[in-house]
Design a protein around this motif. Structure first.
Motif, PDB file in Angstrom:
ATOM      1  N   ARG A  52       0.832  -1.211   0.000  1.00 53.25           N
ATOM      2  CA  ARG A  52       0.000   0.000   0.000  1.00 53.25           C
ATOM      3  C   ARG A  52       0.864   1.258   0.000  1.00 53.25           C
ATOM      4  N   ARG A  53       1.973   1.229   0.744  1.00 58.81           N
ATOM      5  CA  ARG A  53       2.833   2.407   0.857  1.00 58.81           C
ATOM      6  C   ARG A  53       3.751   2.578  -0.349  1.00 58.81           C
ATOM      7  N   THR A  54       4.254   1.478  -0.915  1.00 57.51           N
ATOM      8  CA  THR A  54       5.314   1.574  -1.924  1.00 57.51           C
ATOM      9  C   THR A  54       4.862   1.292  -3.348  1.00 57.51           C
ATOM     10  N   GLN A  55       3.783   0.523  -3.506  1.00 57.06           N
ATOM     11  CA  GLN A  55       3.281   0.149  -4.832  1.00 57.06           C
ATOM     12  C   GLN A  55       4.280  -0.667  -5.641  1.00 57.06           C
ATOM     13  N   VAL A  56       5.148  -1.419  -4.960  1.00 54.60           N
ATOM     14  CA  VAL A  56       6.045  -2.332  -5.656  1.00 54.60           C
ATOM     15  C   VAL A  56       5.498  -3.753  -5.524  1.00 54.60           C
ATOM     16  N   PRO A  57       5.958  -4.691  -6.349  1.00 50.71           N
ATOM     17  CA  PRO A  57       5.494  -6.072  -6.204  1.00 50.71           C
ATOM     18  C   PRO A  57       5.824  -6.645  -4.832  1.00 50.71           C
ATOM     19  N   VAL A  58       4.825  -7.211  -4.187  1.00 46.84           N
ATOM     20  CA  VAL A  58       4.990  -7.867  -2.889  1.00 46.84           C
ATOM     21  C   VAL A  58       4.392  -9.259  -2.997  1.00 46.84           C
ATOM     22  N   VAL A  59       5.168 -10.264  -2.621  1.00 48.95           N
ATOM     23  CA  VAL A  59       4.714 -11.658  -2.691  1.00 48.95           C
ATOM     24  C   VAL A  59       4.800 -12.267  -1.297  1.00 48.95           C
ATOM     25  N   VAL A  60       3.770 -13.005  -0.938  1.00 44.26           N
ATOM     26  CA  VAL A  60       3.727 -13.715   0.340  1.00 44.26           C
ATOM     27  C   VAL A  60       3.874 -15.200   0.075  1.00 44.26           C
ATOM     28  N   ASP A  61       4.787 -15.842   0.800  1.00 43.73           N
ATOM     29  CA  ASP A  61       4.976 -17.279   0.627  1.00 43.73           C
ATOM     30  C   ASP A  61       5.756 -17.812   1.833  1.00 43.73           C
ATOM     31  N   PRO A  62       5.224 -18.832   2.525  1.00 46.23           N
ATOM     32  CA  PRO A  62       5.995 -19.426   3.627  1.00 46.23           C
ATOM     33  C   PRO A  62       7.300 -20.057   3.149  1.00 46.23           C
ATOM     34  N   ILE A  63       7.328 -20.458   1.872  1.00 48.13           N
ATOM     35  CA  ILE A  63       8.580 -20.923   1.261  1.00 48.13           C
ATOM     36  C   ILE A  63       9.187 -19.716   0.557  1.00 48.13           C
ATOM     37  N   ARG A  64      10.044 -18.987   1.257  1.00 48.55           N
ATOM     38  CA  ARG A  64      10.508 -17.692   0.755  1.00 48.55           C
ATOM     39  C   ARG A  64      11.287 -17.807  -0.551  1.00 48.55           C
ATOM     40  N   ALA A  65      12.028 -18.876  -0.737  1.00 41.23           N
ATOM     41  CA  ALA A  65      12.778 -19.039  -1.986  1.00 41.23           C
ATOM     42  C   ALA A  65      11.830 -19.106  -3.181  1.00 41.23           C
ATOM     43  N   ARG A  66      10.720 -19.810  -3.009  1.00 36.60           N
ATOM     44  CA  ARG A  66       9.732 -19.901  -4.094  1.00 36.60           C
ATOM     45  C   ARG A  66       9.094 -18.540  -4.360  1.00 36.60           C
ATOM     46  N   GLY A  67       8.744 -17.824  -3.291  1.00 33.99           N
ATOM     47  CA  GLY A  67       8.159 -16.501  -3.451  1.00 33.99           C
ATOM     48  C   GLY A  67       9.128 -15.508  -4.065  1.00 33.99           C
ATOM     49  N   ALA A  68      10.398 -15.591  -3.676  1.00 32.97           N
ATOM     50  CA  ALA A  68      11.406 -14.704  -4.246  1.00 32.97           C
ATOM     51  C   ALA A  68      11.603 -14.972  -5.731  1.00 32.97           C
ATOM     52  N   GLU A  97       9.316 -15.976  -7.708  1.00 30.58           N
ATOM     53  CA  GLU A  97       8.148 -15.370  -8.348  1.00 30.58           C
ATOM     54  C   GLU A  97       8.395 -13.884  -8.601  1.00 30.58           C
ATOM     55  N   LEU A  98       8.996 -13.202  -7.649  1.00 30.68           N
ATOM     56  CA  LEU A  98       9.317 -11.787  -7.834  1.00 30.68           C
ATOM     57  C   LEU A  98      10.333 -11.589  -8.951  1.00 30.68           C
ATOM     58  N   GLU A  99      11.318 -12.481  -9.007  1.00 30.46           N
ATOM     59  CA  GLU A  99      12.307 -12.421 -10.083  1.00 30.46           C
ATOM     60  C   GLU A  99      11.623 -12.595 -11.431  1.00 30.46           C
ATOM     61  N   ASP A 100      10.679 -13.526 -11.500  1.00 30.94           N
ATOM     62  CA  ASP A 100       9.947 -13.767 -12.744  1.00 30.94           C
ATOM     63  C   ASP A 100       9.064 -12.581 -13.124  1.00 30.94           C
ATOM     64  N   GLN A 101       8.662 -11.791 -12.121  1.00 32.79           N
ATOM     65  CA  GLN A 101       7.838 -10.611 -12.387  1.00 32.79           C
ATOM     66  C   GLN A 101       8.661  -9.403 -12.828  1.00 32.79           C
ATOM     67  N   GLY A 102       9.982  -9.568 -12.894  1.00 31.88           N
ATOM     68  CA  GLY A 102      10.834  -8.500 -13.397  1.00 31.88           C
ATOM     69  C   GLY A 102      11.566  -7.691 -12.352  1.00 31.88           C
ATOM     70  N   CYS A 103      11.502  -8.104 -11.097  1.00 30.00           N
ATOM     71  CA  CYS A 103      12.237  -7.389 -10.050  1.00 30.00           C
ATOM     72  C   CYS A 103      13.727  -7.688 -10.187  1.00 30.00           C
ATOM     73  N   ASN A 104      14.549  -6.645 -10.126  1.00 32.99           N
ATOM     74  CA  ASN A 104      15.989  -6.870 -10.260  1.00 32.99           C
ATOM     75  C   ASN A 104      16.738  -6.749  -8.932  1.00 32.99           C
ATOM     76  N   ILE A 105      16.003  -6.614  -7.846  1.00 33.47           N
ATOM     77  CA  ILE A 105      16.563  -6.695  -6.496  1.00 33.47           C
ATOM     78  C   ILE A 105      15.414  -7.037  -5.550  1.00 33.47           C
ATOM     79  N   ILE A 106      15.684  -7.898  -4.582  1.00 35.81           N
ATOM     80  CA  ILE A 106      14.607  -8.411  -3.728  1.00 35.81           C
ATOM     81  C   ILE A 106      14.951  -8.190  -2.269  1.00 35.81           C
ATOM     82  N   ILE A 107      13.976  -7.694  -1.536  1.00 34.49           N
ATOM     83  CA  ILE A 107      14.094  -7.538  -0.089  1.00 34.49           C
ATOM     84  C   ILE A 107      13.292  -8.643   0.574  1.00 34.49           C
ATOM     85  N   CYS A 108      13.928  -9.356   1.475  1.00 33.54           N
ATOM     86  CA  CYS A 108      13.268 -10.420   2.232  1.00 33.54           C
ATOM     87  C   CYS A 108      12.989  -9.902   3.639  1.00 33.54           C
TER      88      CYS A 108
END
Length: 321
Positions: free
Chosen positions: A124-140, A142-153
């Motif tokens: 809501r604050r940043t308007q960037v892609p946010v993914v929720v996943d208990p398996i963080r590697a899988r969720g991360a 997904e973010l890479e596949d969405q075009g993110c070139n840096i990921i914050i965990c």
């Protein structure tokens, strides 16, 4: 439902001189210490599988139980990276969320109850892609596949299944590390020695300052808050929120709920007057908040030295890859 008495009781012991009878729990602390050591060792020798992404991963976490200010720092880093031309995304466990389908991309049609309060607020604050996943590697991934070139965990320090390039540990500047002991004797998830392996240690209240903004109505009306009011917090360290309000000169009563508590309209039926919440709590009340409900937004501020050092490290990692 107020914050549990048992939780209050143990936290009051963890953050003062340890009473003698807590040492009866020493075997449990020893067991946790052994498990932490073995788990980290198994990842280091590749006995446990970990995932390496093609883009840099920044992990924000802590070694204590409870809130330290990770969410404001995550928002700050996202805005910083956007200003530097990066396309950041955030992966979260989504604690408290009730989705049954993962990875879950947080969109306008997703509620805080589904995603968890922190991912909802960050999106809501940043308007960037946010993914929720208990398996963080899988969720991360997904973010890479969405075009993110840096990921914050977010809150992923102990989640070694996702390899990281940079670790940032946040410490509450008021409570610090408590008595310095592992659970259940103290508030630590990992031994203090874990801090030596982090790239950055950010002390909330010293290295990072949370600057409060004007209190705002949750439903968007422009009436100013009237005192006295009730301050409500369902965060890991509600006292920090109350101290902020006190520092601003407000007169109020306080009511704490368990961290990540899922509010309902019935929780506030007995409240008199206006209610002021954290922004993280406010997003869980959007569907029923009337004119009594307000929230206090805060924004993190960090030193120029931290920003310069972090960006140089990110650029070096990006250049290497």
């Amino acid at each position: 439902m107020a914050i549990s008495k048992s939780q209050q009781f143990f936290e009051s012991l963890w953050y003062r001189k340890t009473v003698w009878w807590l040492w009866l729990l020493w075997p449990l602390q020893l067991l946790l210490r052994i498990l932490v050591f073995l788990r980290r060792t198994f990842y280091r020798i590749d006995l446990f599988k970990s995932t390496k992404l093609n883009v840099p991963v920044i992990v924000i976490g802590n070694i204590t139980v409870g809130g330290t200010g990770k969410t404001p720092l995550a928002i700050y880093l996202i805005e910083l990276l956007k200003s530097q031309g990066y396309k950041p995304g955030l992966i979260s466990r989504g604690y408290g969320g009730k989705s049954e389908h993962y990875p879950l991309t947080v969109t306008e049609s997703i509620s805080a109850a589904e995603s968890g309060d922190e991912p909802f607020l960050i999106r809501r604050r940043t308007q960037v892609p946010v993914v929720v996943d208990p398996i963080r590697a899988r969720g991360a991934k997904e973010l890479e596949d969405q075009g993110c070139n840096i990921i914050i965990c977010d809150d992923g320090l102990q989640h070694y299944a996702l390899q990281r390039d940079i670790e940032i540990v946040v410490i509450d500047g008021h409570r610090k590390l408590g008595n310095g002991l592992l659970m259940p004797l103290g508030p630590l998830r990992e031994p203090q020695s874990r801090l030596k392996r982090a790239d950055y240690i950010v002390v909330n209240g010293k290295d990072m300052v949370l600057e409060p903004d004007t209190i705002q109505a949750i439903n968007g009306h422009d009436k100013q808050i009237q005192e006295p009011f009730t301050a409500v917090a369902a965060i890991g360290n509600p006292e920090r929120f109350y101290r902020t309000l006190e520092g601003l000169g407000y007169q109020f009563d306080s009511q704490s709920f368990p961290d990540h508590y899922e509010f309902s309209e019935q929780d506030f039926e007995s409240f008199q007057g206006n209610i002021v919440m954290t922004e993280k709590d406010a997003v869980k009340c959007l569907s029923f908040a009337d004119e009594r409900f307000y929230f206090l937004p805060v924004s993190a501020k960090l030193s120029k030295q931290f920003i310069q050092s972090l960006m140089e490290q990110i650029k070096a990692i990006t250049h290497e890859s």
